[in-house]
Design an enzyme around this catalytic site. Sequence first.
Site, PDB file in Angstrom:
ATOM      1  N   GLU A 247     -27.164   1.861  19.265  1.00  0.00           N
ATOM      2  CA  GLU A 247     -27.828   2.235  20.523  1.00  0.00           C
ATOM      3  C   GLU A 247     -29.275   2.490  20.167  1.00  0.00           C
ATOM      4  O   GLU A 247     -29.576   3.400  19.398  1.00  0.00           O
ATOM      5  CB  GLU A 247     -27.210   3.517  21.091  1.00  0.00           C
TER       6      GLU A 247
ATOM      7  N   CYS B 154     -34.223   8.462  24.944  1.00  0.00           N
ATOM      8  CA  CYS B 154     -34.101   7.004  25.019  1.00  0.00           C
ATOM      9  C   CYS B 154     -34.142   6.532  26.467  1.00  0.00           C
ATOM     10  O   CYS B 154     -34.289   5.354  26.733  1.00  0.00           O
ATOM     11  CB  CYS B 154     -32.800   6.574  24.355  1.00  0.00           C
TER      12      CYS B 154
HETATM   13  P1  NAP Z   1     -34.289   6.263  13.254  1.00  0.00           P
HETATM   14  O1  NAP Z   1     -35.549   6.535  12.553  1.00  0.00           O
HETATM   15  O2  NAP Z   1     -33.932   4.843  13.488  1.00  0.00           O
HETATM   16  O3  NAP Z   1     -33.149   7.018  12.398  1.00  0.00           O
HETATM   17  C1  NAP Z   1     -31.778   7.080  12.764  1.00  0.00           C
HETATM   18  C2  NAP Z   1     -30.904   7.046  11.522  1.00  0.00           C
HETATM   19  O4  NAP Z   1     -30.879   5.716  11.008  1.00  0.00           O
HETATM   20  C3  NAP Z   1     -31.368   7.914  10.371  1.00  0.00           C
HETATM   21  O5  NAP Z   1     -30.237   8.503   9.762  1.00  0.00           O
HETATM   22  C4  NAP Z   1     -32.029   6.938   9.428  1.00  0.00           C
HETATM   23  O6  NAP Z   1     -31.894   7.154   8.057  1.00  0.00           O
HETATM   24  C5  NAP Z   1     -31.232   5.687   9.636  1.00  0.00           C
HETATM   25  N1  NAP Z   1     -32.052   4.512   9.359  1.00  0.00           N
HETATM   26  C6  NAP Z   1     -33.156   4.106  10.026  1.00  0.00           C
HETATM   27  N2  NAP Z   1     -33.638   2.982   9.481  1.00  0.00           N
HETATM   28  C7  NAP Z   1     -32.814   2.661   8.443  1.00  0.00           C
HETATM   29  C8  NAP Z   1     -32.779   1.607   7.484  1.00  0.00           C
HETATM   30  N3  NAP Z   1     -33.684   0.646   7.470  1.00  0.00           N
HETATM   31  N4  NAP Z   1     -31.777   1.608   6.569  1.00  0.00           N
HETATM   32  C9  NAP Z   1     -30.860   2.594   6.552  1.00  0.00           C
HETATM   33  N5  NAP Z   1     -30.842   3.611   7.436  1.00  0.00           N
HETATM   34  C10 NAP Z   1     -31.804   3.653   8.368  1.00  0.00           C
HETATM   35  O7  NAP Z   1     -34.271   6.953  14.701  1.00  0.00           O
HETATM   36  P2  NAP Z   1     -34.810   8.409  15.114  1.00  0.00           P
HETATM   37  O8  NAP Z   1     -36.275   8.454  14.929  1.00  0.00           O
HETATM   38  O9  NAP Z   1     -34.000   9.421  14.467  1.00  0.00           O
HETATM   39  O10 NAP Z   1     -34.528   8.483  16.694  1.00  0.00           O
HETATM   40  C11 NAP Z   1     -35.452   8.109  17.703  1.00  0.00           C
HETATM   41  C12 NAP Z   1     -35.084   6.754  18.290  1.00  0.00           C
HETATM   42  O11 NAP Z   1     -33.733   6.787  18.735  1.00  0.00           O
HETATM   43  C13 NAP Z   1     -35.891   6.334  19.523  1.00  0.00           C
HETATM   44  O12 NAP Z   1     -36.268   4.981  19.408  1.00  0.00           O
HETATM   45  C14 NAP Z   1     -34.927   6.514  20.689  1.00  0.00           C
HETATM   46  O13 NAP Z   1     -35.176   5.700  21.804  1.00  0.00           O
HETATM   47  C15 NAP Z   1     -33.627   6.179  20.025  1.00  0.00           C
HETATM   48  N6  NAP Z   1     -32.489   6.782  20.719  1.00  0.00           N
HETATM   49  C16 NAP Z   1     -31.599   5.944  21.347  1.00  0.00           C
HETATM   50  C17 NAP Z   1     -30.529   6.485  22.028  1.00  0.00           C
HETATM   51  C18 NAP Z   1     -29.541   5.601  22.726  1.00  0.00           C
HETATM   52  O14 NAP Z   1     -28.507   6.084  23.134  1.00  0.00           O
HETATM   53  N7  NAP Z   1     -29.815   4.326  22.883  1.00  0.00           N
HETATM   54  C19 NAP Z   1     -30.344   7.881  22.073  1.00  0.00           C
HETATM   55  C20 NAP Z   1     -31.261   8.698  21.407  1.00  0.00           C
HETATM   56  C21 NAP Z   1     -32.322   8.113  20.732  1.00  0.00           C
HETATM   57  P3  NAP Z   1     -32.557   8.347   7.229  1.00  0.00           P
HETATM   58  O15 NAP Z   1     -31.655   9.449   7.543  1.00  0.00           O
HETATM   59  O16 NAP Z   1     -32.409   8.004   5.787  1.00  0.00           O
HETATM   60  O17 NAP Z   1     -33.942   8.524   7.741  1.00  0.00           O
END
Ligand code: NAP
Length: 489
Positions: free
Chosen positions: A226, A263
């Site tokens: 998501e 989001c």
């Molecule tokens: P994020 O930076 O993508 O991180 C989410 C998780 O994914 C973290 O545990 C991170 O690891 C891991 N991750 C990210 N890139 C990775 C990679 N290349 N390889 C391995 N693991 C990886 O997201 P965020 O900043 O926490 O959250 C904000 C985003 O979430 C916004 O874009 C928002 O729109 C979206 N969001 C979407 C929803 C929905 O339901 N669609 C709901 C809430 C938020 P690490 O722990 O090691 O950093």
Amino acid sequence: MIEQNIHEVLVNANNAFNELKQYSPSHKAAFLKTIAAEIEALGDSLLEQAAEETNLPIERLKGERARTILQLHLFAEMLQEGSWVEAVIDTAIPERTPPKPNIRRMLFPIGPIVVFGASNFPFAYSTAGGDTASALAAGCSVIVKAHPAHLNTSKMVFQAIQKAIKINNMPQHIVQHVTETSFEAGKVLVQHPLTAGVGFTGSLSGGKALTQYAAERGKPIPVFAEMGSINPVIILPNAMQQNAETIAKEYAASITLGMGQFCTNPGLIITLQHKKLPVFLQELGKQIEMSVPSAMLHKGIHQAYFSKLEKVLAQKGVNLLKQSIHVVQALDALPTVATVNASVFLENPLLHEEVFGPYSLVVQCASMDELFTVWKAVKGQLTTSIMGTDEDLANYHTIVDTAIEIAGRIVFNGVPTGVEVCPAMVHGGPYPACTDSRFTAVGIFAVKRWVRPIAFQNAPDYLLPLELKDSNPLKIWRMLNGVFTKIGF
Ligand code: NAP
């Protein structure tokens, strides 16, 4: 070292998954309810820890905790009610030529699930959030990859889960917590041969990376990611004529809610060059100027917001409408709205991307045809909102068809922020809002991501699961020879 540790975690998860097959639905339901109770029992200390790590206000965190508890209860009720397994029985017709066999099907869990939560929802999309709750309800074991932005909050919630495991005599490793904070650990988790599925909530780049890791596996697995969304809003002419100021106020509040870190934040407003547009823009600008900045979740999100904002505002044809006039402190966001003409928007893909924070872009269109072109040009979305009077909705009757093409949830005369947790909710949408638009991440139907159907042909009754036995001992709704019934036979 990472590989060895994660291998052990997955072996334990797989053993726990196999053990869990013997547990009744009511036992699993009791476990989910106990997790909810143990989270609640952590009281203010959990809220304070989360506030310290995320900068989110206590009131907001209280609401999110309540939502997390509600989710766990909804899945427990779903398990007790039982019909979610989609039991279907077609009895044999031996006298038919050729004879029809006895076929019965239902849904079964797929195996250990790795869950990655997002930084902006430390409870509801994290350790005991919707992905964990739905995977446990399905009968899967769960490995939570703790988010480094709220590691201690995650640890506290995991302790609550561990207590619930003990209280309910669940398999010890039914939920495990990986606190290794590196992308490498995430990659190893996704690529381990015993991992059966992945639940991810976060950025588009994160979701894409995990999908890529999964695609590199010998045996592919589903990744339910998501991701971000800009949640386009259209304002139709009559609504603009009648309610320009009210809509502007409502949307300014939605854009700045939680410093735009949702989001479902409305990042794009599409409207006509209507005579009331100046009134709308003036009020929207005024509200944004008055909005009070507050700290964003963490340094990374703060940096990303300002660098994306700077890029967007530097694009040819993009005009800054207003920014908050308040003084900005260290990690504060700066609420901002900008405007652009439809032709510029259509030619510049950068303007279609999520700017995660309190930002929105108003696209001005010369005609309804152009408005529809802009609306259809955006990629897949979690939500799309339609501001229109009954007259508007009657005039533009293809609106719903277009909205269905774009998003998973269509909001009429309201704002997209605020996702009700209930069985009818759809939180998902066409790519890149999520990787599989056939499923939802919120509400009880989120469970369908972690199961697969299995059919039994001519199986003896004593071998069948309770849900498929002739007598229907669990008294669940089943489709028996094409008719829904709770009656056994
Ligand atoms: P994020 O930076 O993508 O991180 C989410 C998780 O994914 C973290 O545990 C991170 O690891 C891991 N991750 C990210 N890139 C990775 C990679 N290349 N390889 C391995 N693991 C990886 O997201 P965020 O900043 O926490 O959250 C904000 C985003 O979430 C916004 O874009 C928002 O729109 C979206 N969001 C979407 C929803 C929905 O339901 N669609 C709901 C809430 C938020 P690490 O722990 O090691 O950093």
